[in-house]
Scaffold this motif. Structure first.
Motif, PDB file in Angstrom:
ATOM      1  N   UNK A  51       0.832  -1.202   0.000  1.00 46.86           N
ATOM      2  CA  UNK A  51       0.000   0.000   0.000  1.00 46.86           C
ATOM      3  C   UNK A  51       0.866   1.251   0.000  1.00 46.86           C
ATOM      4  N   UNK A  52       0.224   2.386  -0.171  1.00 47.07           N
ATOM      5  CA  UNK A  52       0.958   3.647  -0.135  1.00 47.07           C
ATOM      6  C   UNK A  52       1.594   3.876   1.228  1.00 47.07           C
ATOM      7  N   UNK A  53       1.011   3.266   2.248  1.00 49.23           N
ATOM      8  CA  UNK A  53       1.568   3.386   3.588  1.00 49.23           C
ATOM      9  C   UNK A  53       2.627   2.356   3.900  1.00 49.23           C
ATOM     10  N   UNK A  54       2.909   1.494   2.931  1.00 46.58           N
ATOM     11  CA  UNK A  54       3.963   0.505   3.120  1.00 46.58           C
ATOM     12  C   UNK A  54       3.506  -0.822   3.691  1.00 46.58           C
ATOM     13  N   UNK A  55       2.197  -1.034   3.753  1.00 42.07           N
ATOM     14  CA  UNK A  55       1.696  -2.297   4.290  1.00 42.07           C
ATOM     15  C   UNK A  55       1.703  -3.368   3.204  1.00 42.07           C
ATOM     16  N   UNK A  56       2.338  -4.509   3.484  1.00 40.31           N
ATOM     17  CA  UNK A  56       2.439  -5.547   2.467  1.00 40.31           C
ATOM     18  C   UNK A  56       1.337  -6.606   2.577  1.00 40.31           C
ATOM     19  N   UNK A  57       1.111  -7.265   1.480  1.00 41.47           N
ATOM     20  CA  UNK A  57       0.249  -8.451   1.428  1.00 41.47           C
ATOM     21  C   UNK A  57       0.943  -9.462   0.527  1.00 41.47           C
ATOM     22  N   UNK A  58       0.895 -10.728   0.938  1.00 46.64           N
ATOM     23  CA  UNK A  58       1.542 -11.779   0.158  1.00 46.64           C
ATOM     24  C   UNK A  58       0.565 -12.894  -0.165  1.00 46.64           C
ATOM     25  N   UNK A  59       0.689 -13.396  -1.382  1.00 52.43           N
ATOM     26  CA  UNK A  59      -0.078 -14.563  -1.738  1.00 52.43           C
ATOM     27  C   UNK A  59       0.436 -15.780  -0.982  1.00 52.43           C
ATOM     28  N   UNK A  60      -0.434 -16.746  -0.807  1.00 49.47           N
ATOM     29  CA  UNK A  60      -0.063 -17.924  -0.028  1.00 49.47           C
ATOM     30  C   UNK A  60       1.133 -18.666  -0.617  1.00 49.47           C
ATOM     31  N   UNK A  61       1.252 -18.628  -1.930  1.00 49.19           N
ATOM     32  CA  UNK A  61       2.313 -19.405  -2.575  1.00 49.19           C
ATOM     33  C   UNK A  61       3.706 -18.836  -2.311  1.00 49.19           C
ATOM     34  N   UNK A  62       3.810 -17.586  -1.892  1.00 48.61           N
ATOM     35  CA  UNK A  62       5.128 -16.977  -1.679  1.00 48.61           C
ATOM     36  C   UNK A  62       5.319 -16.478  -0.250  1.00 48.61           C
ATOM     37  N   UNK A  63       4.289 -16.602   0.560  1.00 42.47           N
ATOM     38  CA  UNK A  63       4.366 -16.082   1.927  1.00 42.47           C
ATOM     39  C   UNK A  63       5.546 -16.699   2.668  1.00 42.47           C
ATOM     40  N   UNK A  64       6.339 -15.842   3.296  1.00 41.56           N
ATOM     41  CA  UNK A  64       7.502 -16.305   4.033  1.00 41.56           C
ATOM     42  C   UNK A  64       8.765 -16.390   3.201  1.00 41.56           C
ATOM     43  N   UNK A  65       8.621 -16.245   1.886  1.00 40.36           N
ATOM     44  CA  UNK A  65       9.790 -16.335   1.006  1.00 40.36           C
ATOM     45  C   UNK A  65      10.054 -15.043   0.260  1.00 40.36           C
ATOM     46  N   UNK A  66       9.110 -14.143   0.249  1.00 44.93           N
ATOM     47  CA  UNK A  66       9.243 -12.907  -0.521  1.00 44.93           C
ATOM     48  C   UNK A  66       9.031 -11.682   0.362  1.00 44.93           C
ATOM     49  N   UNK A  67       9.665 -10.602  -0.042  1.00 45.40           N
ATOM     50  CA  UNK A  67       9.475  -9.323   0.631  1.00 45.40           C
ATOM     51  C   UNK A  67       9.274  -8.249  -0.430  1.00 45.40           C
ATOM     52  N   UNK A  68       8.162  -7.523  -0.314  1.00 45.01           N
ATOM     53  CA  UNK A  68       7.900  -6.427  -1.226  1.00 45.01           C
ATOM     54  C   UNK A  68       8.205  -5.111  -0.520  1.00 45.01           C
ATOM     55  N   UNK A  69       8.766  -4.180  -1.248  1.00 50.07           N
ATOM     56  CA  UNK A  69       9.086  -2.874  -0.676  1.00 50.07           C
ATOM     57  C   UNK A  69       8.926  -1.815  -1.762  1.00 50.07           C
ATOM     58  N   UNK A  70       8.838  -0.572  -1.333  1.00 53.38           N
ATOM     59  CA  UNK A  70       8.711   0.509  -2.297  1.00 53.38           C
ATOM     60  C   UNK A  70       9.581   1.687  -1.867  1.00 53.38           C
ATOM     61  N   UNK A  71      10.140   2.362  -2.847  1.00 55.91           N
ATOM     62  CA  UNK A  71      10.952   3.549  -2.627  1.00 55.91           C
ATOM     63  C   UNK A  71      10.268   4.689  -3.361  1.00 55.91           C
ATOM     64  N   UNK A  72       9.576   5.528  -2.623  1.00 59.49           N
ATOM     65  CA  UNK A  72       8.810   6.609  -3.245  1.00 59.49           C
ATOM     66  C   UNK A  72       9.700   7.739  -3.774  1.00 59.49           C
ATOM     67  N   UNK A  73      10.966   7.739  -3.408  1.00 50.54           N
ATOM     68  CA  UNK A  73      11.902   8.732  -3.969  1.00 50.54           C
ATOM     69  C   UNK A  73      12.375   8.262  -5.340  1.00 50.54           C
ATOM     70  N   UNK A  74      12.690   6.989  -5.432  1.00 56.08           N
ATOM     71  CA  UNK A  74      13.138   6.415  -6.712  1.00 56.08           C
ATOM     72  C   UNK A  74      11.971   5.950  -7.570  1.00 56.08           C
ATOM     73  N   UNK A  75      10.755   6.046  -7.040  1.00 55.38           N
ATOM     74  CA  UNK A  75       9.557   5.600  -7.778  1.00 55.38           C
ATOM     75  C   UNK A  75       9.715   4.154  -8.246  1.00 55.38           C
ATOM     76  N   UNK A  76      10.149   3.307  -7.339  1.00 55.50           N
ATOM     77  CA  UNK A  76      10.446   1.923  -7.670  1.00 55.50           C
ATOM     78  C   UNK A  76       9.878   1.001  -6.599  1.00 55.50           C
ATOM     79  N   UNK A  77       9.362  -0.118  -7.052  1.00 56.06           N
ATOM     80  CA  UNK A  77       8.881  -1.175  -6.165  1.00 56.06           C
ATOM     81  C   UNK A  77       9.765  -2.393  -6.380  1.00 56.06           C
ATOM     82  N   UNK A  78      10.095  -3.052  -5.290  1.00 60.37           N
ATOM     83  CA  UNK A  78      10.985  -4.205  -5.347  1.00 60.37           C
ATOM     84  C   UNK A  78      10.276  -5.456  -4.849  1.00 60.37           C
ATOM     85  N   UNK A  79      10.724  -6.588  -5.350  1.00 64.09           N
ATOM     86  CA  UNK A  79      10.266  -7.878  -4.842  1.00 64.09           C
ATOM     87  C   UNK A  79      11.495  -8.749  -4.634  1.00 64.09           C
TER      88      UNK A  79
END
Length: 114
Positions: A51-79
């Motif tokens: 979310x815009x506030x940085x709250x993540x949600x993960x699908x069951x198939x990747x939960x515990x193995x993936x981390x999503x993040x966002x950099x609003x300065x670089x306008x980039x989202x990472x997985x």
């Protein structure tokens, strides 16, 4: 916005990859951004959202193995994907959410060998 996904590649099972999704404009006011994937012969699947506030949600198939993040300065989202499995093989797409998913990027291919 236009989205450019990158970071895919060939990796052995158990390995890691970090995908990036660079936006052509500001993402700070976008309600949510997310990663989806589509494997050959399968429907597109939601992997993770943030979310815009940085709250993540993960699908069951990747939960515990993936981390999503966002950099609003670089306008980039990472997985960050760890402990990759052959079933993670797919084209990974990023998109924005403004009531529905849109502005799909071109996708980046992740191939996990056993």
């Amino acid at each position: 916005v236009q989205l450019q996904a990158s970071g895919g590649g060939l990796v052995q099972a158990g390995g890691s990859l970090r995908l990036s999704c660079a936006a052509s404009g500001s993402i700070s006011n976008i309600p949510a951004m997310g990663w989806h994937r589509q494997a050959p012969g399968k429907q597109r699947e939601l992997v993770a959202t943030i979310s815009s506030g940085g709250f993540p949600y993960y699908g069951d198939s990747v939960k515990g193995r993936c981390t999503i993040s966002r950099d609003n300065v670089k306008n980039t989202v990472y997985l960050q994907m760890n402990s990759l499995k052959p079933e993670d093989t797919a084209v990974y797409y990023c998109a924005v959410y403004r009531g529905s998913w849109s502005d799909w990027g071109q996708g980046t291919l992740v191939t996990v060998s056993s």
